[in-house]
Design a protein around this motif. Structure first.
Motif, PDB file in Angstrom:
ATOM      1  N   GLY B  64       0.820  -1.205   0.000  1.00  0.00           N
ATOM      2  CA  GLY B  64       0.000   0.000   0.000  1.00  0.00           C
ATOM      3  C   GLY B  64       0.857   1.260   0.000  1.00  0.00           C
ATOM      4  N   PHE B  65       1.960   1.217   0.747  1.00  0.00           N
ATOM      5  CA  PHE B  65       2.862   2.363   0.799  1.00  0.00           C
ATOM      6  C   PHE B  65       3.539   2.558  -0.562  1.00  0.00           C
ATOM      7  N   GLU B  66       3.915   1.453  -1.197  1.00  0.00           N
ATOM      8  CA  GLU B  66       4.532   1.534  -2.532  1.00  0.00           C
ATOM      9  C   GLU B  66       3.554   2.148  -3.528  1.00  0.00           C
ATOM     10  N   GLU B  67       2.295   1.713  -3.459  1.00  0.00           N
ATOM     11  CA  GLU B  67       1.294   2.236  -4.395  1.00  0.00           C
ATOM     12  C   GLU B  67       1.051   3.721  -4.148  1.00  0.00           C
ATOM     13  N   LEU B  68       1.015   4.095  -2.869  1.00  0.00           N
ATOM     14  CA  LEU B  68       0.768   5.500  -2.530  1.00  0.00           C
ATOM     15  C   LEU B  68       1.889   6.387  -3.054  1.00  0.00           C
ATOM     16  N   LEU B  69       3.135   6.026  -2.749  1.00  0.00           N
ATOM     17  CA  LEU B  69       4.249   6.876  -3.171  1.00  0.00           C
ATOM     18  C   LEU B  69       4.425   6.873  -4.686  1.00  0.00           C
ATOM     19  N   SER B  70       4.158   5.737  -5.309  1.00  0.00           N
ATOM     20  CA  SER B  70       4.227   5.681  -6.775  1.00  0.00           C
ATOM     21  C   SER B  70       3.206   6.641  -7.381  1.00  0.00           C
ATOM     22  N   ALA B  71       1.986   6.609  -6.835  1.00  0.00           N
ATOM     23  CA  ALA B  71       0.921   7.466  -7.370  1.00  0.00           C
ATOM     24  C   ALA B  71       1.218   8.944  -7.136  1.00  0.00           C
ATOM     25  N   LYS B  72       1.913   9.252  -6.031  1.00  0.00           N
ATOM     26  CA  LYS B  72       2.253  10.652  -5.738  1.00  0.00           C
ATOM     27  C   LYS B  72       3.429  11.126  -6.573  1.00  0.00           C
ATOM     28  N   GLY B  73       4.068  10.208  -7.294  1.00  0.00           N
ATOM     29  CA  GLY B  73       5.213  10.602  -8.117  1.00  0.00           C
ATOM     30  C   GLY B  73       6.481  10.765  -7.312  1.00  0.00           C
ATOM     31  N   ILE B  74       6.618   9.978  -6.248  1.00  0.00           N
ATOM     32  CA  ILE B  74       7.816  10.050  -5.409  1.00  0.00           C
ATOM     33  C   ILE B  74       8.675   8.817  -5.708  1.00  0.00           C
ATOM     34  N   ALA B  75       9.958   9.072  -6.040  1.00  0.00           N
ATOM     35  CA  ALA B  75      10.873   7.978  -6.370  1.00  0.00           C
ATOM     36  C   ALA B  75      11.746   7.659  -5.167  1.00  0.00           C
ATOM     37  N   ASN B  76      12.342   6.468  -5.172  1.00  0.00           N
ATOM     38  CA  ASN B  76      13.145   6.019  -4.031  1.00  0.00           C
ATOM     39  C   ASN B  76      14.299   6.959  -3.707  1.00  0.00           C
ATOM     40  N   ASP B  77      14.906   7.550  -4.746  1.00  0.00           N
ATOM     41  CA  ASP B  77      16.067   8.401  -4.461  1.00  0.00           C
ATOM     42  C   ASP B  77      15.709   9.885  -4.382  1.00  0.00           C
ATOM     43  N   ASP B  78      14.432  10.221  -4.383  1.00  0.00           N
ATOM     44  CA  ASP B  78      14.040  11.628  -4.213  1.00  0.00           C
ATOM     45  C   ASP B  78      14.303  12.086  -2.779  1.00  0.00           C
ATOM     46  N   LEU B  79      14.674  13.370  -2.654  1.00  0.00           N
ATOM     47  CA  LEU B  79      14.701  13.995  -1.330  1.00  0.00           C
ATOM     48  C   LEU B  79      13.281  14.459  -1.020  1.00  0.00           C
ATOM     49  N   VAL B  80      12.696  13.922   0.036  1.00  0.00           N
ATOM     50  CA  VAL B  80      11.332  14.280   0.419  1.00  0.00           C
ATOM     51  C   VAL B  80      11.390  15.274   1.575  1.00  0.00           C
ATOM     52  N   ILE B  81      10.756  16.436   1.380  1.00  0.00           N
ATOM     53  CA  ILE B  81      10.672  17.431   2.454  1.00  0.00           C
ATOM     54  C   ILE B  81       9.228  17.453   2.950  1.00  0.00           C
ATOM     55  N   LEU B  82       9.038  17.082   4.189  1.00  0.00           N
ATOM     56  CA  LEU B  82       7.700  17.013   4.769  1.00  0.00           C
ATOM     57  C   LEU B  82       7.405  18.259   5.600  1.00  0.00           C
ATOM     58  N   TYR B  83       6.182  18.732   5.490  1.00  0.00           N
ATOM     59  CA  TYR B  83       5.758  19.824   6.373  1.00  0.00           C
ATOM     60  C   TYR B  83       4.255  19.697   6.565  1.00  0.00           C
ATOM     61  N   GLY B  84       3.748  20.371   7.599  1.00  0.00           N
ATOM     62  CA  GLY B  84       2.307  20.323   7.818  1.00  0.00           C
ATOM     63  C   GLY B  84       1.870  21.264   8.914  1.00  0.00           C
ATOM     64  N   GLY B  85       0.587  21.207   9.206  1.00  0.00           N
ATOM     65  CA  GLY B  85       0.020  22.027  10.272  1.00  0.00           C
ATOM     66  C   GLY B  85       0.232  21.375  11.629  1.00  0.00           C
ATOM     67  N   PRO B 131       4.612  12.688 -12.682  1.00  0.00           N
ATOM     68  CA  PRO B 131       4.456  11.366 -13.294  1.00  0.00           C
ATOM     69  C   PRO B 131       4.624  10.256 -12.255  1.00  0.00           C
ATOM     70  N   ALA B 132       3.846   9.203 -12.409  1.00  0.00           N
ATOM     71  CA  ALA B 132       3.906   8.095 -11.447  1.00  0.00           C
ATOM     72  C   ALA B 132       5.277   7.420 -11.485  1.00  0.00           C
ATOM     73  N   THR B 133       5.659   6.853 -10.362  1.00  0.00           N
ATOM     74  CA  THR B 133       6.942   6.151 -10.263  1.00  0.00           C
ATOM     75  C   THR B 133       6.670   4.681  -9.934  1.00  0.00           C
ATOM     76  N   GLY B 134       7.718   3.921  -9.833  1.00  0.00           N
ATOM     77  CA  GLY B 134       7.598   2.520  -9.387  1.00  0.00           C
ATOM     78  C   GLY B 134       8.312   2.368  -8.059  1.00  0.00           C
ATOM     79  N   TYR B 135       7.716   2.958  -7.011  1.00  0.00           N
ATOM     80  CA  TYR B 135       8.376   3.014  -5.702  1.00  0.00           C
ATOM     81  C   TYR B 135       8.458   1.627  -5.066  1.00  0.00           C
ATOM     82  N   LYS B 136       9.620   1.326  -4.488  1.00  0.00           N
ATOM     83  CA  LYS B 136       9.807   0.062  -3.762  1.00  0.00           C
ATOM     84  C   LYS B 136      10.110   0.359  -2.295  1.00  0.00           C
ATOM     85  N   ALA B 137       9.274  -0.146  -1.396  1.00  0.00           N
ATOM     86  CA  ALA B 137       9.496   0.056   0.042  1.00  0.00           C
ATOM     87  C   ALA B 137      10.251  -1.130   0.629  1.00  0.00           C
ATOM     88  N   LYS B 138      10.885  -0.887   1.781  1.00  0.00           N
ATOM     89  CA  LYS B 138      11.518  -1.987   2.511  1.00  0.00           C
ATOM     90  C   LYS B 138      10.534  -2.519   3.556  1.00  0.00           C
TER      91      LYS B 138
END
Lengths: 102, 279
Positions: B64-85, B131-138
């Motif tokens: 499910g996590f792989e599908e979510l990140l793939s759909a968001k267009g996040i790749a394994n080697d991307d730098l992800v910056i998280l922020y929120g309320g 664009p969608a990615t093919g994210y692989k989670a551990k």
């Protein structure tokens, strides 16, 4: 599903699901030159100054907390370095109202 | 590990909005916050509908996590910056989640959405398309996740930190004070837990305090920083914030987040509960 930690919408009227007889509500509005300020941050501090909760004001400039009986401080933060403290006493079954002009 | 490996400030983000292989992700429970305005280029993740299993109380699984990140267009080697309320509560929760599934390069925006707004920085409503990615989670890294039995077994041995507000710790309140108080579980805290509200680790504007200040806060409260530590709150997101401060900022080796937290513990039959103010 466990209810999350997001505040209910910060509207002027109490949500219909809330039974006021069980809640000690602290509620207020944030205004600038008489107009409601949305996206201001209201922080609820307990009698020792410890952080208890924080909400962001909605379109009507409203913030609301479900506290417990006793003395509280509401600190309003807004852009431009605004930080204003107001003290308030909450009591179960009542809405303690504040008006904060920034 | 240094602070810059896990945390970036608003100025850095403003200057790197168009950097390649960088994905900004806003994580809010209140999705209307993102829809009203977000940092340019940021995608949205909803902690409840996207990170939680829709039926059982648990996370989405690895697939499910792989599908979510793939759909968001996040790749394994991307730098992800998280922020929120909510002072980055849910962003810190998502950060812990990204680490749980083995994403290497992830950082928090210090102060989150609040600091960004208080600085009057730009927010946009345009939703980016990636664009969608093919994210692989551990597999889940269970060295950072604690479960109820371990918490019960840790009473009196490991360092337990209750990061809820003092009134939730004592049993006076069952939830943070911006929520109605009617809840099913019993009030109180896990015996031997120290009360160190998450907010001690943050400044008013939502940024984290300095390493020296953090060491002093936890040390003064009687937490042995050389022992294994488990942090909990009500549903596991405020304790992610404290987990981040202890493990990622201070670099302590054995810190876990108990995501079941009080809504699970306070509902268990037969476990010990303590009431009253911090000792």
């Amino acid at each position: 599903m466990t209810q999350g930690c997001a505040a209910p919408a910060q509207t002027a009227s109490l949500p219909a699901t809330v039974d006021l007889s069980n809640e000690a509500v602290i509620q207020g509005t944030v205004t600038r030159e008489g107009a409601p300020v949305s996206s201001a941050y209201a922080r609820l501090l307990d009698s020792t100054g410890e952080f208890t909760a924080e909400v962001v004001t909605g379109d009507e400039g409203v913030f609301r907390f479900f506290a417990a009986d006793g003395d509280w401080t509401v600190r309003v933060l807004a852009a431009g370095g605004v930080s204003i403290d107001s003290t308030v006493t909450a009591k179960t079954g009542e809405v303690a109202a504040l008006a904060v002009a920034i | 590990m240094s602070r810059s490996d896990v945390l970036v400030d608003a100025e850095w983000v403003a200057s790197n909005l168009d950097a390649p292989a960088l994905v900004l992700v806003e994580v809010d429970e209140d999705v209307s916050a993102y829809d009203k305005g977000h940092i340019r280029g940021a995608v949205k993740i909803d902690w409840k509908t996207e990170l939680q299993d829709p039926v059982r109380r648990d996370f989405v699984d690895k697939t499910g996590f792989e599908e979510l990140l793939s759909a968001k267009g996040i790749a394994n080697d991307d730098l992800v910056i998280l922020y929120g309320g909510n002072n980055n509560w849910f962003a810190a929760y998502a950060y812990w989640y990204f680490k749980l599934y083995g994403h290497e390069n992830v950082k928090l925006l210090d102060g989150g959405r609040k600091k960004w707004e208080l600085d009057s920085r730009e927010l946009v409503t345009d939703v980016p398309s990636r664009p969608a990615t093919g994210y692989k989670a551990k597999d889940q890294d269970l060295t950072i996740r604690s479960f109820r039995d371990e918490v019960v077994d840790s009473i009196g041995s490991k360092g337990l930190i209750d990061v809820r507000s003092p009134d939730e710790f004592s049993g006076k309140l069952l939830a943070p004070a911006h929520l109605p108080q009617e809840q099913a579980q019993r009030a109180g805290h896990v015996p031997t837990a120290r009360s160190i509200p998450w907010s001690k680790a943050a400044n008013d504007d939502g940024t984290f305090k300095s390493d020296d200040e953090l060491r002093k806060i936890y040390g003064d409260a009687g937490v042995d920083l050389n022992k294994p530590i488990i942090a909990y709150c009500r549903i596991g997101e405020r304790s992610s914030h404290t987990w981040f401060a202890l493990r990622e900022l201070l670099g302590l080796p054995d810190v876990k987040n108990y995501d079941g937290s009080w809504t699970e513990y306070g509902s268990l039959v037969g476990v010990p509960i303590e009431l009253g103010d911090p000792k």
